[in-house]
Design a protein around this motif. Structure first.
Motif, PDB file in Angstrom:
ATOM      1  N   LEU A 150       0.944  -1.274   0.057  1.00  0.00           N
ATOM      2  CA  LEU A 150       0.177  -0.027   0.055  1.00  0.00           C
ATOM      3  C   LEU A 150       0.910   1.312  -0.096  1.00  0.00           C
ATOM      4  CD1 LEU A 150      -3.083  -0.739   2.147  1.00  0.00           C
ATOM      5  CD2 LEU A 150      -2.962  -0.908  -0.081  1.00  0.00           C
ATOM      6  N   LEU A 185      -6.342 -10.655   3.089  1.00  0.00           N
ATOM      7  CA  LEU A 185      -6.548  -9.280   3.150  1.00  0.00           C
ATOM      8  C   LEU A 185      -7.703  -9.066   3.984  1.00  0.00           C
ATOM      9  CD1 LEU A 185      -6.584  -7.108   0.011  1.00  0.00           C
ATOM     10  CD2 LEU A 185      -8.168  -6.553   1.855  1.00  0.00           C
ATOM     11  N   VAL A 242      -7.487  -6.282   7.541  1.00  0.00           N
ATOM     12  CA  VAL A 242      -8.517  -5.471   7.680  1.00  0.00           C
ATOM     13  C   VAL A 242      -9.355  -5.438   8.799  1.00  0.00           C
ATOM     14  CG1 VAL A 242     -10.265  -3.932   6.763  1.00  0.00           C
ATOM     15  CG2 VAL A 242      -8.509  -4.695   5.252  1.00  0.00           C
ATOM     16  N   LEU A 289      -7.152   4.570   5.009  1.00  0.00           N
ATOM     17  CA  LEU A 289      -7.133   3.626   3.771  1.00  0.00           C
ATOM     18  C   LEU A 289      -8.355   3.997   2.678  1.00  0.00           C
ATOM     19  CD1 LEU A 289      -6.037   0.334   4.979  1.00  0.00           C
ATOM     20  CD2 LEU A 289      -4.686   2.204   3.914  1.00  0.00           C
ATOM     21  N   HIS A 295      -6.890   5.448  -0.646  1.00  0.00           N
ATOM     22  CA  HIS A 295      -6.761   4.435  -1.398  1.00  0.00           C
ATOM     23  C   HIS A 295      -8.168   4.130  -2.292  1.00  0.00           C
ATOM     24  CE1 HIS A 295      -2.502   3.163  -0.820  1.00  0.00           C
ATOM     25  NE2 HIS A 295      -2.779   3.511   0.377  1.00  0.00           N
ATOM     26  N   VAL A 296      -9.070   4.130  -1.519  1.00  0.00           N
ATOM     27  CA  VAL A 296     -10.350   3.778  -2.095  1.00  0.00           C
ATOM     28  C   VAL A 296     -11.161   4.931  -2.896  1.00  0.00           C
ATOM     29  CG1 VAL A 296     -12.626   2.718  -1.842  1.00  0.00           C
ATOM     30  CG2 VAL A 296     -10.597   1.672  -0.368  1.00  0.00           C
ATOM     31  N   LEU A 310     -14.165  -1.904   3.164  1.00  0.00           N
ATOM     32  CA  LEU A 310     -12.699  -1.606   2.841  1.00  0.00           C
ATOM     33  C   LEU A 310     -12.046  -2.849   2.195  1.00  0.00           C
ATOM     34  CD1 LEU A 310     -10.367   0.459   2.868  1.00  0.00           C
ATOM     35  CD2 LEU A 310      -9.800  -0.540   5.286  1.00  0.00           C
ATOM     36  N   TYR A 315     -13.258  -3.331  -1.437  1.00  0.00           N
ATOM     37  CA  TYR A 315     -12.724  -2.523  -2.429  1.00  0.00           C
ATOM     38  C   TYR A 315     -11.151  -2.664  -2.688  1.00  0.00           C
ATOM     39  CZ  TYR A 315     -17.119  -0.470  -3.328  1.00  0.00           C
ATOM     40  OH  TYR A 315     -18.495  -0.165  -3.594  1.00  0.00           O
ATOM     41  N   LEU A 316     -10.163  -2.825  -1.499  1.00  0.00           N
ATOM     42  CA  LEU A 316      -9.039  -3.026  -1.712  1.00  0.00           C
ATOM     43  C   LEU A 316      -8.766  -4.366  -2.381  1.00  0.00           C
ATOM     44  CD1 LEU A 316      -7.478  -2.107   2.018  1.00  0.00           C
ATOM     45  CD2 LEU A 316      -7.258  -0.740  -0.080  1.00  0.00           C
ATOM     46  N   ASP A 317      -9.510  -5.151  -2.317  1.00  0.00           N
ATOM     47  CA  ASP A 317      -9.326  -6.573  -3.014  1.00  0.00           C
ATOM     48  C   ASP A 317      -9.489  -6.305  -4.372  1.00  0.00           C
ATOM     49  OD1 ASP A 317      -8.927  -9.249  -2.653  1.00  0.00           O
ATOM     50  OD2 ASP A 317     -10.860  -9.586  -3.629  1.00  0.00           O
TER      51      ASP A 317
END
Ligand code: IYR
Length: 326
Positions: free
Chosen positions: A44, A230, A234, A256, A260-261, A306, A309-311
């Motif tokens: 990240l 992940l 989280v 995050l 990031h998102v 979260l 979306y990060l995935d």
């Protein structure tokens, strides 16, 4: 969004606003860069500056990614051969992540940093910079290990990169700020122009909300993580619904989302069963943060959203890594 706002969104520091405003007035074809020491897989930390590069591409700028192989070598990251292999993998992951392939120039440091002219300039900088100054510039990058001669050469080379890559703007995490300040002071001494810099924030450690998220200590999320890993990371993150003004702890889950998102998705949907109030949709980070604070959004729902979306963001890079390794 206004070009200046796009260029500077989520930046923690803009040096100087006036210089960046001037770039924002005529961004087409302006050259910006981030340099990365190739090591490990993308995590990240890398993706935070990559998000900024994607913003800058959207603003019409030309993006240069420096695969800083000589810097990694000077910082003890392995042999040149190992470093180059990692660099090639990094490049593939950056493209999978969303840097436009035709609009991104990937340059190895060793392609120009060993040239005679560069070397002579480096020697001039070694004469004009005090040991103390170079060590201070390097403290955040090398941690407590600034005792090697290579560690003081490193920031001087980073200074010259800005000139030799013909850049209009340098981008980096806040940990690069002292090197960029050194560059602003030293480049004019060699007769070169001062360039502006943008610094992205440092995200707090996921489980404590303290200090910084780091791949060497604590937990970080990388392109190597499976969906399950992940989710687990989280889920165990620190996510206090309200902030205690007495402490300095950050909420890494909110960070995050913010860094990031939200920059990568038009809207965020929190899926909830009807009996808990049904789905929530957010177009802006601030609304989500307010809902977490008011209790409208439960931390568990924030975390699972979260993770989803990060995935999605890391999936193409994870796939690329799988391909390379098979
Ligand atoms: N110091 C960076 C790597 C790096 C960045 C730039 I910008 C350079 O011109 C050279 C190296 C790091 O800490 O990863």
């Amino acid at each position: 969004m206004d070009t200046y706002d796009l260029i500077t969104r989520n930046a923690e520091e803009v040096v100087t606003e006036e210089e960046v405003r001037e770039l924002a007035d005529d961004p087409d074809g302006k050259r910006v860069y981030v340099g990365y020491e190739p090591s490990g897989v993308l995590h990240l930390g890398h993706l935070l500056t990559a998000n900024k590069l994607i913003d800058l591409q959207e603003a019409g700028m030309e993006v240069v990614v420096l695969l800083a192989d000589v810097h990694a070598y000077l910082n003890g990251k392995g042999t040149f051969e190992e470093i180059r292999e990692t660099a090639e993998q990094m490049k593939a992951q950056f493209i999978a992540y969303g840097l436009e392939e035709d609009n991104t120039e990937f340059v190895y440091g060793s392609e120009f940093q060993l040239d005679e002219e560069y070397t002579l300039d480096l020697q001039e900088l070694q004469v004009s910079t005090t040991l103390n100054r170079a060590q201070r510039a390097m403290a955040e990058i090398a941690g407590n290990e600034t005792a090697k001669v290579s560690h003081v050469v490193y920031p001087l080379m980073q200074t010259l990169d800005i000139e030799y890559l013909d850049l209009d703007l340098a981008v980096g995490g806040l940990d690069q700020r002292k090197v960029h300040m050194l560059a602003r002071e030293e480049l004019p001494e060699l007769g070169y122009d001062v360039r502006p810099a943008l610094h992205t924030p440092i995200v707090a450690d996921l489980t404590s909300g303290e200090g910084k998220m780091s791949s060497s200590e604590g937990v970080t999320i990388s392109m190597e993580d499976s969906t399950e890993e992940l989710e687990e990371k989280v889920n165990s993150a620190f996510c206090p619904p309200t902030r205690d003004p007495e402490d300095d702890l950050e909420n890494p889950v909110l960070e995050l989302f913010e860094y990031h998102v939200f920059p990568r998705f038009e809207e965020i949907v929190v899926e909830r069963p009807e009996k808990y109030g049904g789905d929530l949709t957010y177009e802006e980070y601030e609304t989500l943060a307010e809902d977490l604070e008011s209790g409208e959004l439960h931390p568990a729902d924030a975390k699972s959203t979260l993770a989803t979306y990060l995935d999605e963001l890391i999936e193409p890079g994870r796939e690329k890594l799988r391909e390379i390794r098979d």
